[in-house]
Design a protein around this motif. Structure first.
Motif, PDB file in Angstrom:
ATOM      1  N   THR A 199      67.875 -30.746 -43.010  1.00  0.00           N
ATOM      2  CA  THR A 199      67.462 -30.402 -44.373  1.00  0.00           C
ATOM      3  C   THR A 199      68.441 -29.386 -44.961  1.00  0.00           C
ATOM      4  O   THR A 199      69.103 -28.644 -44.227  1.00  0.00           O
ATOM      5  N   LEU A 200      68.552 -29.365 -46.275  1.00  0.00           N
ATOM      6  CA  LEU A 200      69.487 -28.456 -46.936  1.00  0.00           C
ATOM      7  C   LEU A 200      69.220 -27.003 -46.558  1.00  0.00           C
ATOM      8  O   LEU A 200      70.141 -26.209 -46.386  1.00  0.00           O
ATOM      9  N   ALA A 201      67.961 -26.666 -46.412  1.00  0.00           N
ATOM     10  CA  ALA A 201      67.607 -25.283 -46.068  1.00  0.00           C
ATOM     11  C   ALA A 201      68.093 -24.915 -44.672  1.00  0.00           C
ATOM     12  O   ALA A 201      68.502 -23.783 -44.412  1.00  0.00           O
ATOM     13  N   ALA A 202      68.033 -25.897 -43.777  1.00  0.00           N
ATOM     14  CA  ALA A 202      68.407 -25.626 -42.385  1.00  0.00           C
ATOM     15  C   ALA A 202      69.883 -25.873 -42.123  1.00  0.00           C
ATOM     16  O   ALA A 202      70.426 -25.396 -41.121  1.00  0.00           O
ATOM     17  N   LEU A 203      70.561 -26.625 -43.018  1.00  0.00           N
ATOM     18  CA  LEU A 203      71.923 -27.059 -42.741  1.00  0.00           C
ATOM     19  C   LEU A 203      72.890 -25.894 -42.580  1.00  0.00           C
ATOM     20  O   LEU A 203      73.703 -25.878 -41.657  1.00  0.00           O
ATOM     21  N   GLN A 204      72.810 -24.904 -43.473  1.00  0.00           N
ATOM     22  CA  GLN A 204      73.733 -23.784 -43.406  1.00  0.00           C
ATOM     23  C   GLN A 204      73.560 -23.002 -42.100  1.00  0.00           C
ATOM     24  O   GLN A 204      74.545 -22.654 -41.442  1.00  0.00           O
ATOM     25  N   SER A 205      72.317 -22.732 -41.728  1.00  0.00           N
ATOM     26  CA  SER A 205      72.067 -22.022 -40.470  1.00  0.00           C
ATOM     27  C   SER A 205      72.547 -22.836 -39.283  1.00  0.00           C
ATOM     28  O   SER A 205      73.140 -22.296 -38.343  1.00  0.00           O
ATOM     29  N   LEU A 206      72.298 -24.162 -39.336  1.00  0.00           N
ATOM     30  CA  LEU A 206      72.715 -25.032 -38.242  1.00  0.00           C
ATOM     31  C   LEU A 206      74.233 -25.024 -38.092  1.00  0.00           C
ATOM     32  O   LEU A 206      74.761 -24.913 -36.981  1.00  0.00           O
ATOM     33  N   LYS A 207      74.944 -25.097 -39.215  1.00  0.00           N
ATOM     34  CA  LYS A 207      76.406 -25.105 -39.160  1.00  0.00           C
ATOM     35  C   LYS A 207      76.945 -23.796 -38.585  1.00  0.00           C
ATOM     36  O   LYS A 207      77.905 -23.800 -37.805  1.00  0.00           O
ATOM     37  N   LEU A 208      76.331 -22.678 -38.967  1.00  0.00           N
ATOM     38  CA  LEU A 208      76.784 -21.388 -38.452  1.00  0.00           C
ATOM     39  C   LEU A 208      76.562 -21.287 -36.942  1.00  0.00           C
ATOM     40  O   LEU A 208      77.439 -20.831 -36.208  1.00  0.00           O
ATOM     41  N   ILE A 209      75.389 -21.728 -36.494  1.00  0.00           N
ATOM     42  CA  ILE A 209      75.077 -21.682 -35.059  1.00  0.00           C
ATOM     43  C   ILE A 209      76.039 -22.557 -34.273  1.00  0.00           C
ATOM     44  O   ILE A 209      76.598 -22.151 -33.248  1.00  0.00           O
TER      45      ILE A 209
ATOM     46  N   PHE B 230      78.975 -23.600 -35.238  1.00  0.00           N
ATOM     47  CA  PHE B 230      80.323 -23.043 -35.356  1.00  0.00           C
ATOM     48  C   PHE B 230      80.561 -21.994 -34.274  1.00  0.00           C
ATOM     49  O   PHE B 230      81.614 -21.970 -33.620  1.00  0.00           O
ATOM     50  N   VAL B 231      79.573 -21.121 -34.088  1.00  0.00           N
ATOM     51  CA  VAL B 231      79.682 -20.088 -33.053  1.00  0.00           C
ATOM     52  C   VAL B 231      79.740 -20.722 -31.665  1.00  0.00           C
ATOM     53  O   VAL B 231      80.597 -20.377 -30.838  1.00  0.00           O
ATOM     54  N   LEU B 232      78.842 -21.673 -31.386  1.00  0.00           N
ATOM     55  CA  LEU B 232      78.813 -22.324 -30.083  1.00  0.00           C
ATOM     56  C   LEU B 232      80.110 -23.066 -29.796  1.00  0.00           C
ATOM     57  O   LEU B 232      80.636 -23.021 -28.674  1.00  0.00           O
ATOM     58  N   ALA B 233      80.644 -23.756 -30.819  1.00  0.00           N
ATOM     59  CA  ALA B 233      81.887 -24.516 -30.638  1.00  0.00           C
ATOM     60  C   ALA B 233      83.034 -23.585 -30.267  1.00  0.00           C
ATOM     61  O   ALA B 233      83.845 -23.892 -29.379  1.00  0.00           O
ATOM     62  N   ASN B 234      83.105 -22.435 -30.918  1.00  0.00           N
ATOM     63  CA  ASN B 234      84.204 -21.518 -30.628  1.00  0.00           C
ATOM     64  C   ASN B 234      83.993 -20.752 -29.322  1.00  0.00           C
ATOM     65  O   ASN B 234      84.967 -20.397 -28.650  1.00  0.00           O
ATOM     66  N   LEU B 235      82.736 -20.513 -28.962  1.00  0.00           N
ATOM     67  CA  LEU B 235      82.487 -19.920 -27.642  1.00  0.00           C
ATOM     68  C   LEU B 235      82.903 -20.890 -26.537  1.00  0.00           C
ATOM     69  O   LEU B 235      83.475 -20.482 -25.517  1.00  0.00           O
ATOM     70  N   LEU B 236      82.625 -22.189 -26.751  1.00  0.00           N
ATOM     71  CA  LEU B 236      83.037 -23.184 -25.763  1.00  0.00           C
ATOM     72  C   LEU B 236      84.558 -23.302 -25.734  1.00  0.00           C
ATOM     73  O   LEU B 236      85.159 -23.487 -24.666  1.00  0.00           O
ATOM     74  N   LEU B 237      85.199 -23.173 -26.896  1.00  0.00           N
ATOM     75  CA  LEU B 237      86.658 -23.177 -26.952  1.00  0.00           C
ATOM     76  C   LEU B 237      87.221 -21.976 -26.197  1.00  0.00           C
ATOM     77  O   LEU B 237      88.237 -22.078 -25.497  1.00  0.00           O
ATOM     78  N   LEU B 238      86.544 -20.836 -26.308  1.00  0.00           N
ATOM     79  CA  LEU B 238      86.950 -19.628 -25.589  1.00  0.00           C
ATOM     80  C   LEU B 238      86.837 -19.844 -24.079  1.00  0.00           C
ATOM     81  O   LEU B 238      87.751 -19.515 -23.309  1.00  0.00           O
ATOM     82  N   VAL B 239      85.715 -20.440 -23.644  1.00  0.00           N
ATOM     83  CA  VAL B 239      85.511 -20.744 -22.226  1.00  0.00           C
ATOM     84  C   VAL B 239      86.553 -21.745 -21.735  1.00  0.00           C
ATOM     85  O   VAL B 239      87.035 -21.666 -20.594  1.00  0.00           O
ATOM     86  N   LEU B 240      86.906 -22.698 -22.607  1.00  0.00           N
ATOM     87  CA  LEU B 240      87.941 -23.666 -22.260  1.00  0.00           C
ATOM     88  C   LEU B 240      89.266 -22.968 -21.976  1.00  0.00           C
ATOM     89  O   LEU B 240      89.977 -23.307 -21.016  1.00  0.00           O
ATOM     90  N   GLY B 241      89.598 -21.975 -22.810  1.00  0.00           N
ATOM     91  CA  GLY B 241      90.821 -21.205 -22.570  1.00  0.00           C
ATOM     92  C   GLY B 241      90.788 -20.494 -21.233  1.00  0.00           C
ATOM     93  O   GLY B 241      91.778 -20.498 -20.491  1.00  0.00           O
ATOM     94  N   TRP B 242      89.644 -19.893 -20.896  1.00  0.00           N
ATOM     95  CA  TRP B 242      89.504 -19.228 -19.592  1.00  0.00           C
ATOM     96  C   TRP B 242      89.649 -20.227 -18.449  1.00  0.00           C
ATOM     97  O   TRP B 242      90.235 -19.922 -17.415  1.00  0.00           O
TER      98      TRP B 242
END
Length: 222
Positions: free
Chosen positions: A70-80, A82-94
């Protein structure tokens, strides 16, 4: 609006070459042994065109799935995401640098899907025609791989089928040089990517890209 950095995903695919050799080297070798005598480049290109198409399909499916929020949830979902994707990218680097093995546990999550895909690939072997190779590559894209999962989470975070496909395609293009060259100079490439300083440099670069994107998020929210 924060967007997934396609360059970061491309670099993750490119600098994750050591992982590509470890994960896909056996598959590339097995495919090569199945090829008819003669020039192998057209067949290798066929495999990889299919693999890139498979990644784009995965990205489109995941991006499309997230877009139904839903539009109300979409922004929060994208932010969450986004954070998870970059944390996994960080773990990938390690992981590439040799500092963590957490990513291997993530890869185990895809084993049930891979067990269903493997019999389909076996039906397409041995390779008698170049036209078999894109379909084999399409199925190959579903192999359990931490790099693929990192890119897939970024595709999900895009919450758009076109953007999701672009994210996975950028990642796939990054992996292309390693997997294309593997058949011609696998021994030299593997020797280089086993060097500790090379792994550390690649891992630090990927981790730095992840941290930079998280820094952009902090600035965006401030």
């Amino acid at each position: 609006m924060l967007e997934i950095n396609l360059f970061a995903l491309f670099m993750a695919g490119l600098l994750g070459g050591g992982h590509c050799i470890g994960m896909c080297g056996g598959i590339v070798t097995a495919f090569s042994l199945q090829l008819p005598p003669g020039a192998r480049w057209p067949y290798l290109l066929g495999f990889n065109v299919g693999r890139l198409a498979g990644y784009a399909l995965i990205g489109a499916l995941l991006g499309g799935l997230a877009s139904f929020a839903t539009l109300a949830a979409l922004q929060s979902l994208k932010l969450i995401l986004f954070v998870l994707a970059n944390l996994l990218l960080l773990v990938l680097g390690w992981y590439i640098a040799g500092w963590s093995r957490v990513l291997t546990r993530v890869e185990a999550l895809g084993q049930p899907i891979w067990r269903r895909v493997q019999p389909l690939i076996r039906k397409l072997l041995p390779v008698h025609s170049i036209w078999q190779t894109p379909l084999i590559g399409l199925l190959w894209g579903w192999i359990p791989c931490g790099l693929v999962y990192t890119a897939s989470l970024s595709a999900l975070a895009s919450a758009n089928p076109v953007s999701g496909a672009a994210v996975m395609l950028a990642f796939g293009l990054g992996t292309l040089p390693n997997l294309l060259l593997m058949g011609l100079m696998a021994q030299r490439l593997q020797s280089l990517l086993k060097k500790l300083w090379v792994r550390r440099m690649c891992g630090l670069t990927i981790s730095a890209l992840a941290l930079y994107q998280l820094y952009l998020l902090v600035r965006y929210l401030a």
